[in-house]
Design an enzyme around this catalytic site. Structure first.
Site, PDB file in Angstrom:
ATOM      1  N   GLU A   1      66.101  -1.812  23.335  1.00 38.97           N
ATOM      2  CA  GLU A   1      64.731  -2.544  23.120  1.00 38.97           C
ATOM      3  C   GLU A   1      65.501  -2.841  21.811  1.00 38.97           C
ATOM      4  O   GLU A   1      65.115  -2.261  20.910  1.00 38.97           O
ATOM      5  CB  GLU A   1      63.850  -1.634  23.705  1.00 38.97           C
ATOM      6  CG  GLU A   1      64.302  -1.058  24.906  1.00 38.97           C
ATOM      7  CD  GLU A   1      63.744   0.113  25.376  1.00 38.97           C
ATOM      8  OE1 GLU A   1      62.579   0.562  25.089  1.00 38.97           O
ATOM      9  OE2 GLU A   1      63.762   0.538  26.458  1.00 38.97           O
TER      10      GLU A   1
ATOM     11  N   HIS B   1      65.600   3.390  22.301  1.00 37.62           N
ATOM     12  CA  HIS B   1      66.546   2.820  23.356  1.00 37.62           C
ATOM     13  C   HIS B   1      67.074   1.797  22.530  1.00 37.62           C
ATOM     14  O   HIS B   1      66.662   0.755  22.049  1.00 37.62           O
ATOM     15  CB  HIS B   1      65.468   2.359  24.169  1.00 37.62           C
ATOM     16  CG  HIS B   1      65.026   3.630  24.950  1.00 37.62           C
ATOM     17  ND1 HIS B   1      64.014   3.692  25.593  1.00 37.62           N
ATOM     18  CD2 HIS B   1      65.489   5.135  25.386  1.00 37.62           C
ATOM     19  CE1 HIS B   1      64.210   5.216  26.460  1.00 37.62           C
ATOM     20  NE2 HIS B   1      64.715   5.597  25.471  1.00 37.62           N
TER      21      HIS B   1
ATOM     22  N   HIS C   1      59.768   0.575  21.387  1.00 36.94           N
ATOM     23  CA  HIS C   1      59.733   0.625  22.947  1.00 36.94           C
ATOM     24  C   HIS C   1      60.063  -1.329  23.154  1.00 36.94           C
ATOM     25  O   HIS C   1      59.298  -2.018  22.793  1.00 36.94           O
ATOM     26  CB  HIS C   1      59.333   0.880  23.525  1.00 36.94           C
ATOM     27  CG  HIS C   1      60.173   2.858  23.607  1.00 36.94           C
ATOM     28  ND1 HIS C   1      61.124   3.041  24.120  1.00 36.94           N
ATOM     29  CD2 HIS C   1      59.374   3.262  22.121  1.00 36.94           C
ATOM     30  CE1 HIS C   1      61.389   4.343  23.308  1.00 36.94           C
ATOM     31  NE2 HIS C   1      60.414   4.534  22.328  1.00 36.94           N
TER      32      HIS C   1
ATOM     33  N   GLU D   1      55.030  -0.261  23.153  1.00 41.73           N
ATOM     34  CA  GLU D   1      55.784  -1.528  23.763  1.00 41.73           C
ATOM     35  C   GLU D   1      55.605  -2.967  23.764  1.00 41.73           C
ATOM     36  O   GLU D   1      54.288  -3.298  23.776  1.00 41.73           O
ATOM     37  CB  GLU D   1      55.604  -1.315  25.671  1.00 41.73           C
ATOM     38  CG  GLU D   1      55.774   0.656  25.675  1.00 41.73           C
ATOM     39  CD  GLU D   1      57.084   0.679  26.307  1.00 41.73           C
ATOM     40  OE1 GLU D   1      58.228  -0.133  26.366  1.00 41.73           O
ATOM     41  OE2 GLU D   1      57.624   2.165  26.138  1.00 41.73           O
TER      42      GLU D   1
END
Length: 664
Positions: free
Chosen positions: A252, A249, A391, A483
């Site tokens: 990110e 993404h 991410h 993440e």
């Protein structure tokens, strides 16, 4: 009338009495014009006054007739500002190399040309600096065109520089041998800067590092990978292959930066003799793709800059999503084939499989992003064992499945047959992270439902078409999603702290590629058996052998019953005991004996054609048609933006120096 004739007659007499004009056709009628031969003259170009010689000649090698012509050109302008453009790098080498062409050395009324070997050395060291500012290597520094070999009587244009170095060597402070070869700058990097860093790292660690591209983004940016291995560019027998992917993404950013830092860290620590890093690189082939979505990154950065000039709260909210998708507005983590739904739909069939599930033909009639396509081909071409996808937006490690096993239940725990292995892998990263496993450090929507920094993807939020499910169901690769924090684009001053928090976890997770077992499957004659299936009792997910009959099977510590099978061979079985805290995979080889195909294997194979075969990849060439249409629908020239330095070199009344632009 008579007066006019008289006037004409007088004029003709005057003309006939005039001295004869110079006619080269008549010998001796006029003296031949003698052209002056060019002579050596003083070097008066101010940016070339430190060359080892003092005499030059015009016209120069580029055809400038005199000093004024040379000073008025874009070439000389570039030399005057190259130090500032390149941030002090490659100075004064580039300038002196340029001087050797614009003001070539002159001796005894003869021009001497500079040495090609010197040019090639400077080009190898400095071409990345030009790439970092999206500038082409200057045409007048073309080593083959304007420089000659030693045999042709060349001179070293950096001779003066080397003399200065010799004079200053006694007063120079020599760096400590412990100083790292690659200095990490904890700042954000543009796409050009990222590529430059990866190329420089490859150059500094050429024995263990290699860069390669797996394709291009929708806007033509390279999807550049850097690989680390003691034999870069080659797969080695029984050496596991792992990959790290960042910036899927575009907005990110942390994963992208951490992977750039990781590449620099691996290079410098290997050179400094760090035994742990040397062992890792010597026994593992590591592939790092810092940015899967470079187009989205560019949009995210421009959106952030625009937002910095706005006080509107709504603009701030919108900018947090700007650049997430690629240039086609496709979410790349929803763009992979949804193989999880296929597996769920076949659960009740006898002998259903959860590995090497073929890509259904209908997938290719949807919108397949070039970034997705490139990564899929990459995953299929290398026998990856382990992977992590980075991410931002939370602080947790999620693992497959990402899609809920119940269509009406959006937050339902949906484990894979390898749930124990995935939990171990997720814990490996979370526990090695500085804070991820602590409850008080949790943030985002996973807070309250994650377990010590780990969570099942579907239990968190269900989604189809994710990359980690595709890895598990289509290949031998086990992938988790990391993440890295709730702030997707944190302030630059926080980058060092984030690196410090993740550094140990990044290394420890790569070492996990050596969990479980590995081995080679051969027949009775010693030939490797490609495509043999390695099965583990009570785990309905197999891995298959690669080209040389080798396999890797990630497993948790304990006792496992492992078997190897292939069409035309009898199944071979072994019991394996894996003690806790093993640092290397257990070696378990198999020798298969010829036999009639087993009935259960035949039944299993017969169920595959309904979905196509595994080797069937883009059968209708839809991707090529789609990209061709996309290229036709966009005028590429309209999409090309001139670099920030362009206007400085466009001189009024002169030709545009398009030779400075990379796309030319």
């Amino acid at each position: 009338m008579s007066i006019m004739l008289l006037i004409l007659l007088q004029l003709s007499v005057l003309v006939s009495c005039a001295p004869p004009q110079c006619d080269p056709g008549f010998r001796g009628l006029c003296k031949p014009k003698v052209e002056e031969k060019p002579k050596c003259t003083d070097v008066l170009l101010s940016y070339c006054d430190d060359m080892a010689y003092t005499q030059t000649m015009f016209p120069n090698i580029l055809g400038h007739k005199n000093r004024e012509d040379a000073e008025a050109g874009a070439e000389y302008l570039l030399m005057s500002v190259v130090e500032s453009l390149l941030g002090g790098e490659c100075n004064p080498e580039i300038r002196m190399l340029g001087c050797s062409v614009l003001a070539p050395r002159c001796e005894k009324e003869k021009v001497l040309k500079p040495c090609r070997t010197t040019c090639e050395t400077v080009h190898k060291r400095c071409s990345h600096s030009f790439e970092a500012i999206e500038m082409a290597w200057p045409y007048f520094l073309d080593c083959d065109r304007f420089f000659v070999s030693d045999q042709e009587g060349c001179y070293d244009p950096l001779e003066g520089l080397r003399e200065q170095v010799v004079e200053a060597v006694d007063s120079m402070e020599i760096p400590s041998p412990e100083e790292p070869a690659t200095t990490i700058q904890f700042t954000y990097h543009s796409n050009a800067q990222m590529i430059s860093i990866l190329k420089k790292t490859e150059e500094q660690c050429s024995n263990i590092a290699k860069t390669y591209s797996i394709g291009r983004s929708m806007e033509g940016r390279d999807l550049l990978v850097i690989e680390f291995s003691n034999n870069p560019g080659q797969h080695e027998l029984l050496e596991p292959e792992i990959k790290y992917i960042g910036n899927m993404h575009g907005n990110e950013i942390l994963g992208r930066q951490l992977l750039i830092y990781l590449a620099q860290y691996l290079c410098s620590e290997y050179l400094l003799g760090n035994e742990r890093i040397q062992t890792l690189i010597n026994t593992t082939r590591i592939h790092i793709l810092p940015s899967m979505n470079p187009d989205g990154y560019e949009m995210a950065v421009s959106g952030l800059q625009d937002n910095n000039y706005s006080d509107d709260e709504q603009a701030s909210y919108d900018s947090s999503h700007f650049g997430r998708n690629n240039a086609q507005n496709i979410d790349l983590n929803r763009n992979f084939p949804d193989l999880t739904s296929i597996v769920y739909g076949r659960r009740k069939q006898k002998g259903y499989r959860t590995d090497h599930v073929p890509i259904p033909d209908y997938y290719w009639f949807g919108k397949v992003a070039p970034e997705t396509y490139g990564v899929m081909k990459w995953i299929r071409s290398i026998p990856f064992v382990l992977s992590a996808n980075f991410h931002g937006g939370d602080l947790v490690v999620s693992y497959p499945y990402d899609l809920s096993k119940h269509p009406l239940e959006r937050n339902m725990f949906s484990p894979t047959p390898d749930d124990k292995v995935f939990k171990l892998l997720a814990r490996t990263y979370a526990n090695a992270h500085e804070t991820m496993s602590y409850e008080n450090a949790q943030c985002g929507s996973s807070r309250g439902i994650s377990t010590k920094g780990t969570i099942n993807g579907a239990q968190w939020y269900s989604m189809a078409g994710g990359m980690q499910d595709f890895n598990y169901l289509h290949t031998n690769c086990f992938e988790v999603t990391v993440e890295l924090g709730c702030d997707k684009f944190p302030p630059e001053e926080e980058l060092f702290l984030t690196w410090h928090e993740n550094q140990e976890a990044l290394i420890t997770f790569m070492e996990a590629a050596h969990l479980g077992i590995k081995g080679i499957v051969k027949d009775e004659e010693g030939n490797a058996v490609k495509g043999a299936r390695i099965s583990v009792r009570r785990i309905q997910h197999d891995v298959t052998t690669a080209e040389n009959g080798e396999y890797w099977r990630l497993l948790t510590p304990g006792i496992h019953v492992v078997s190897a099978s292939a069409p035309g061979y009898a199944r071979a079985m072994k019991k394996v005991h894996l003690p806790p805290r093993m640092h290397t995979a257990g070696r378990v080889d198999f020798v298969l004996q010829k036999a009639a195909p087993e009935p259960d294997l035949q039944e299993e194979d017969d169920t595959i054609p309904s979905m196509g075969t595994y080797d069937r990849f883009d059968p209708y060439n839809q991707y090529e048609r789609y990209t061709l249409m996309a290229d036709l629908s966009h005028n590429r020239e309209e999409r090309v933006e001139k670099p920030w330095w362009w206007n400085y070199f466009v001189l009024p009344g002169g030709p545009a120096p398009t030779w400075l632009l990379k796309h030319n």
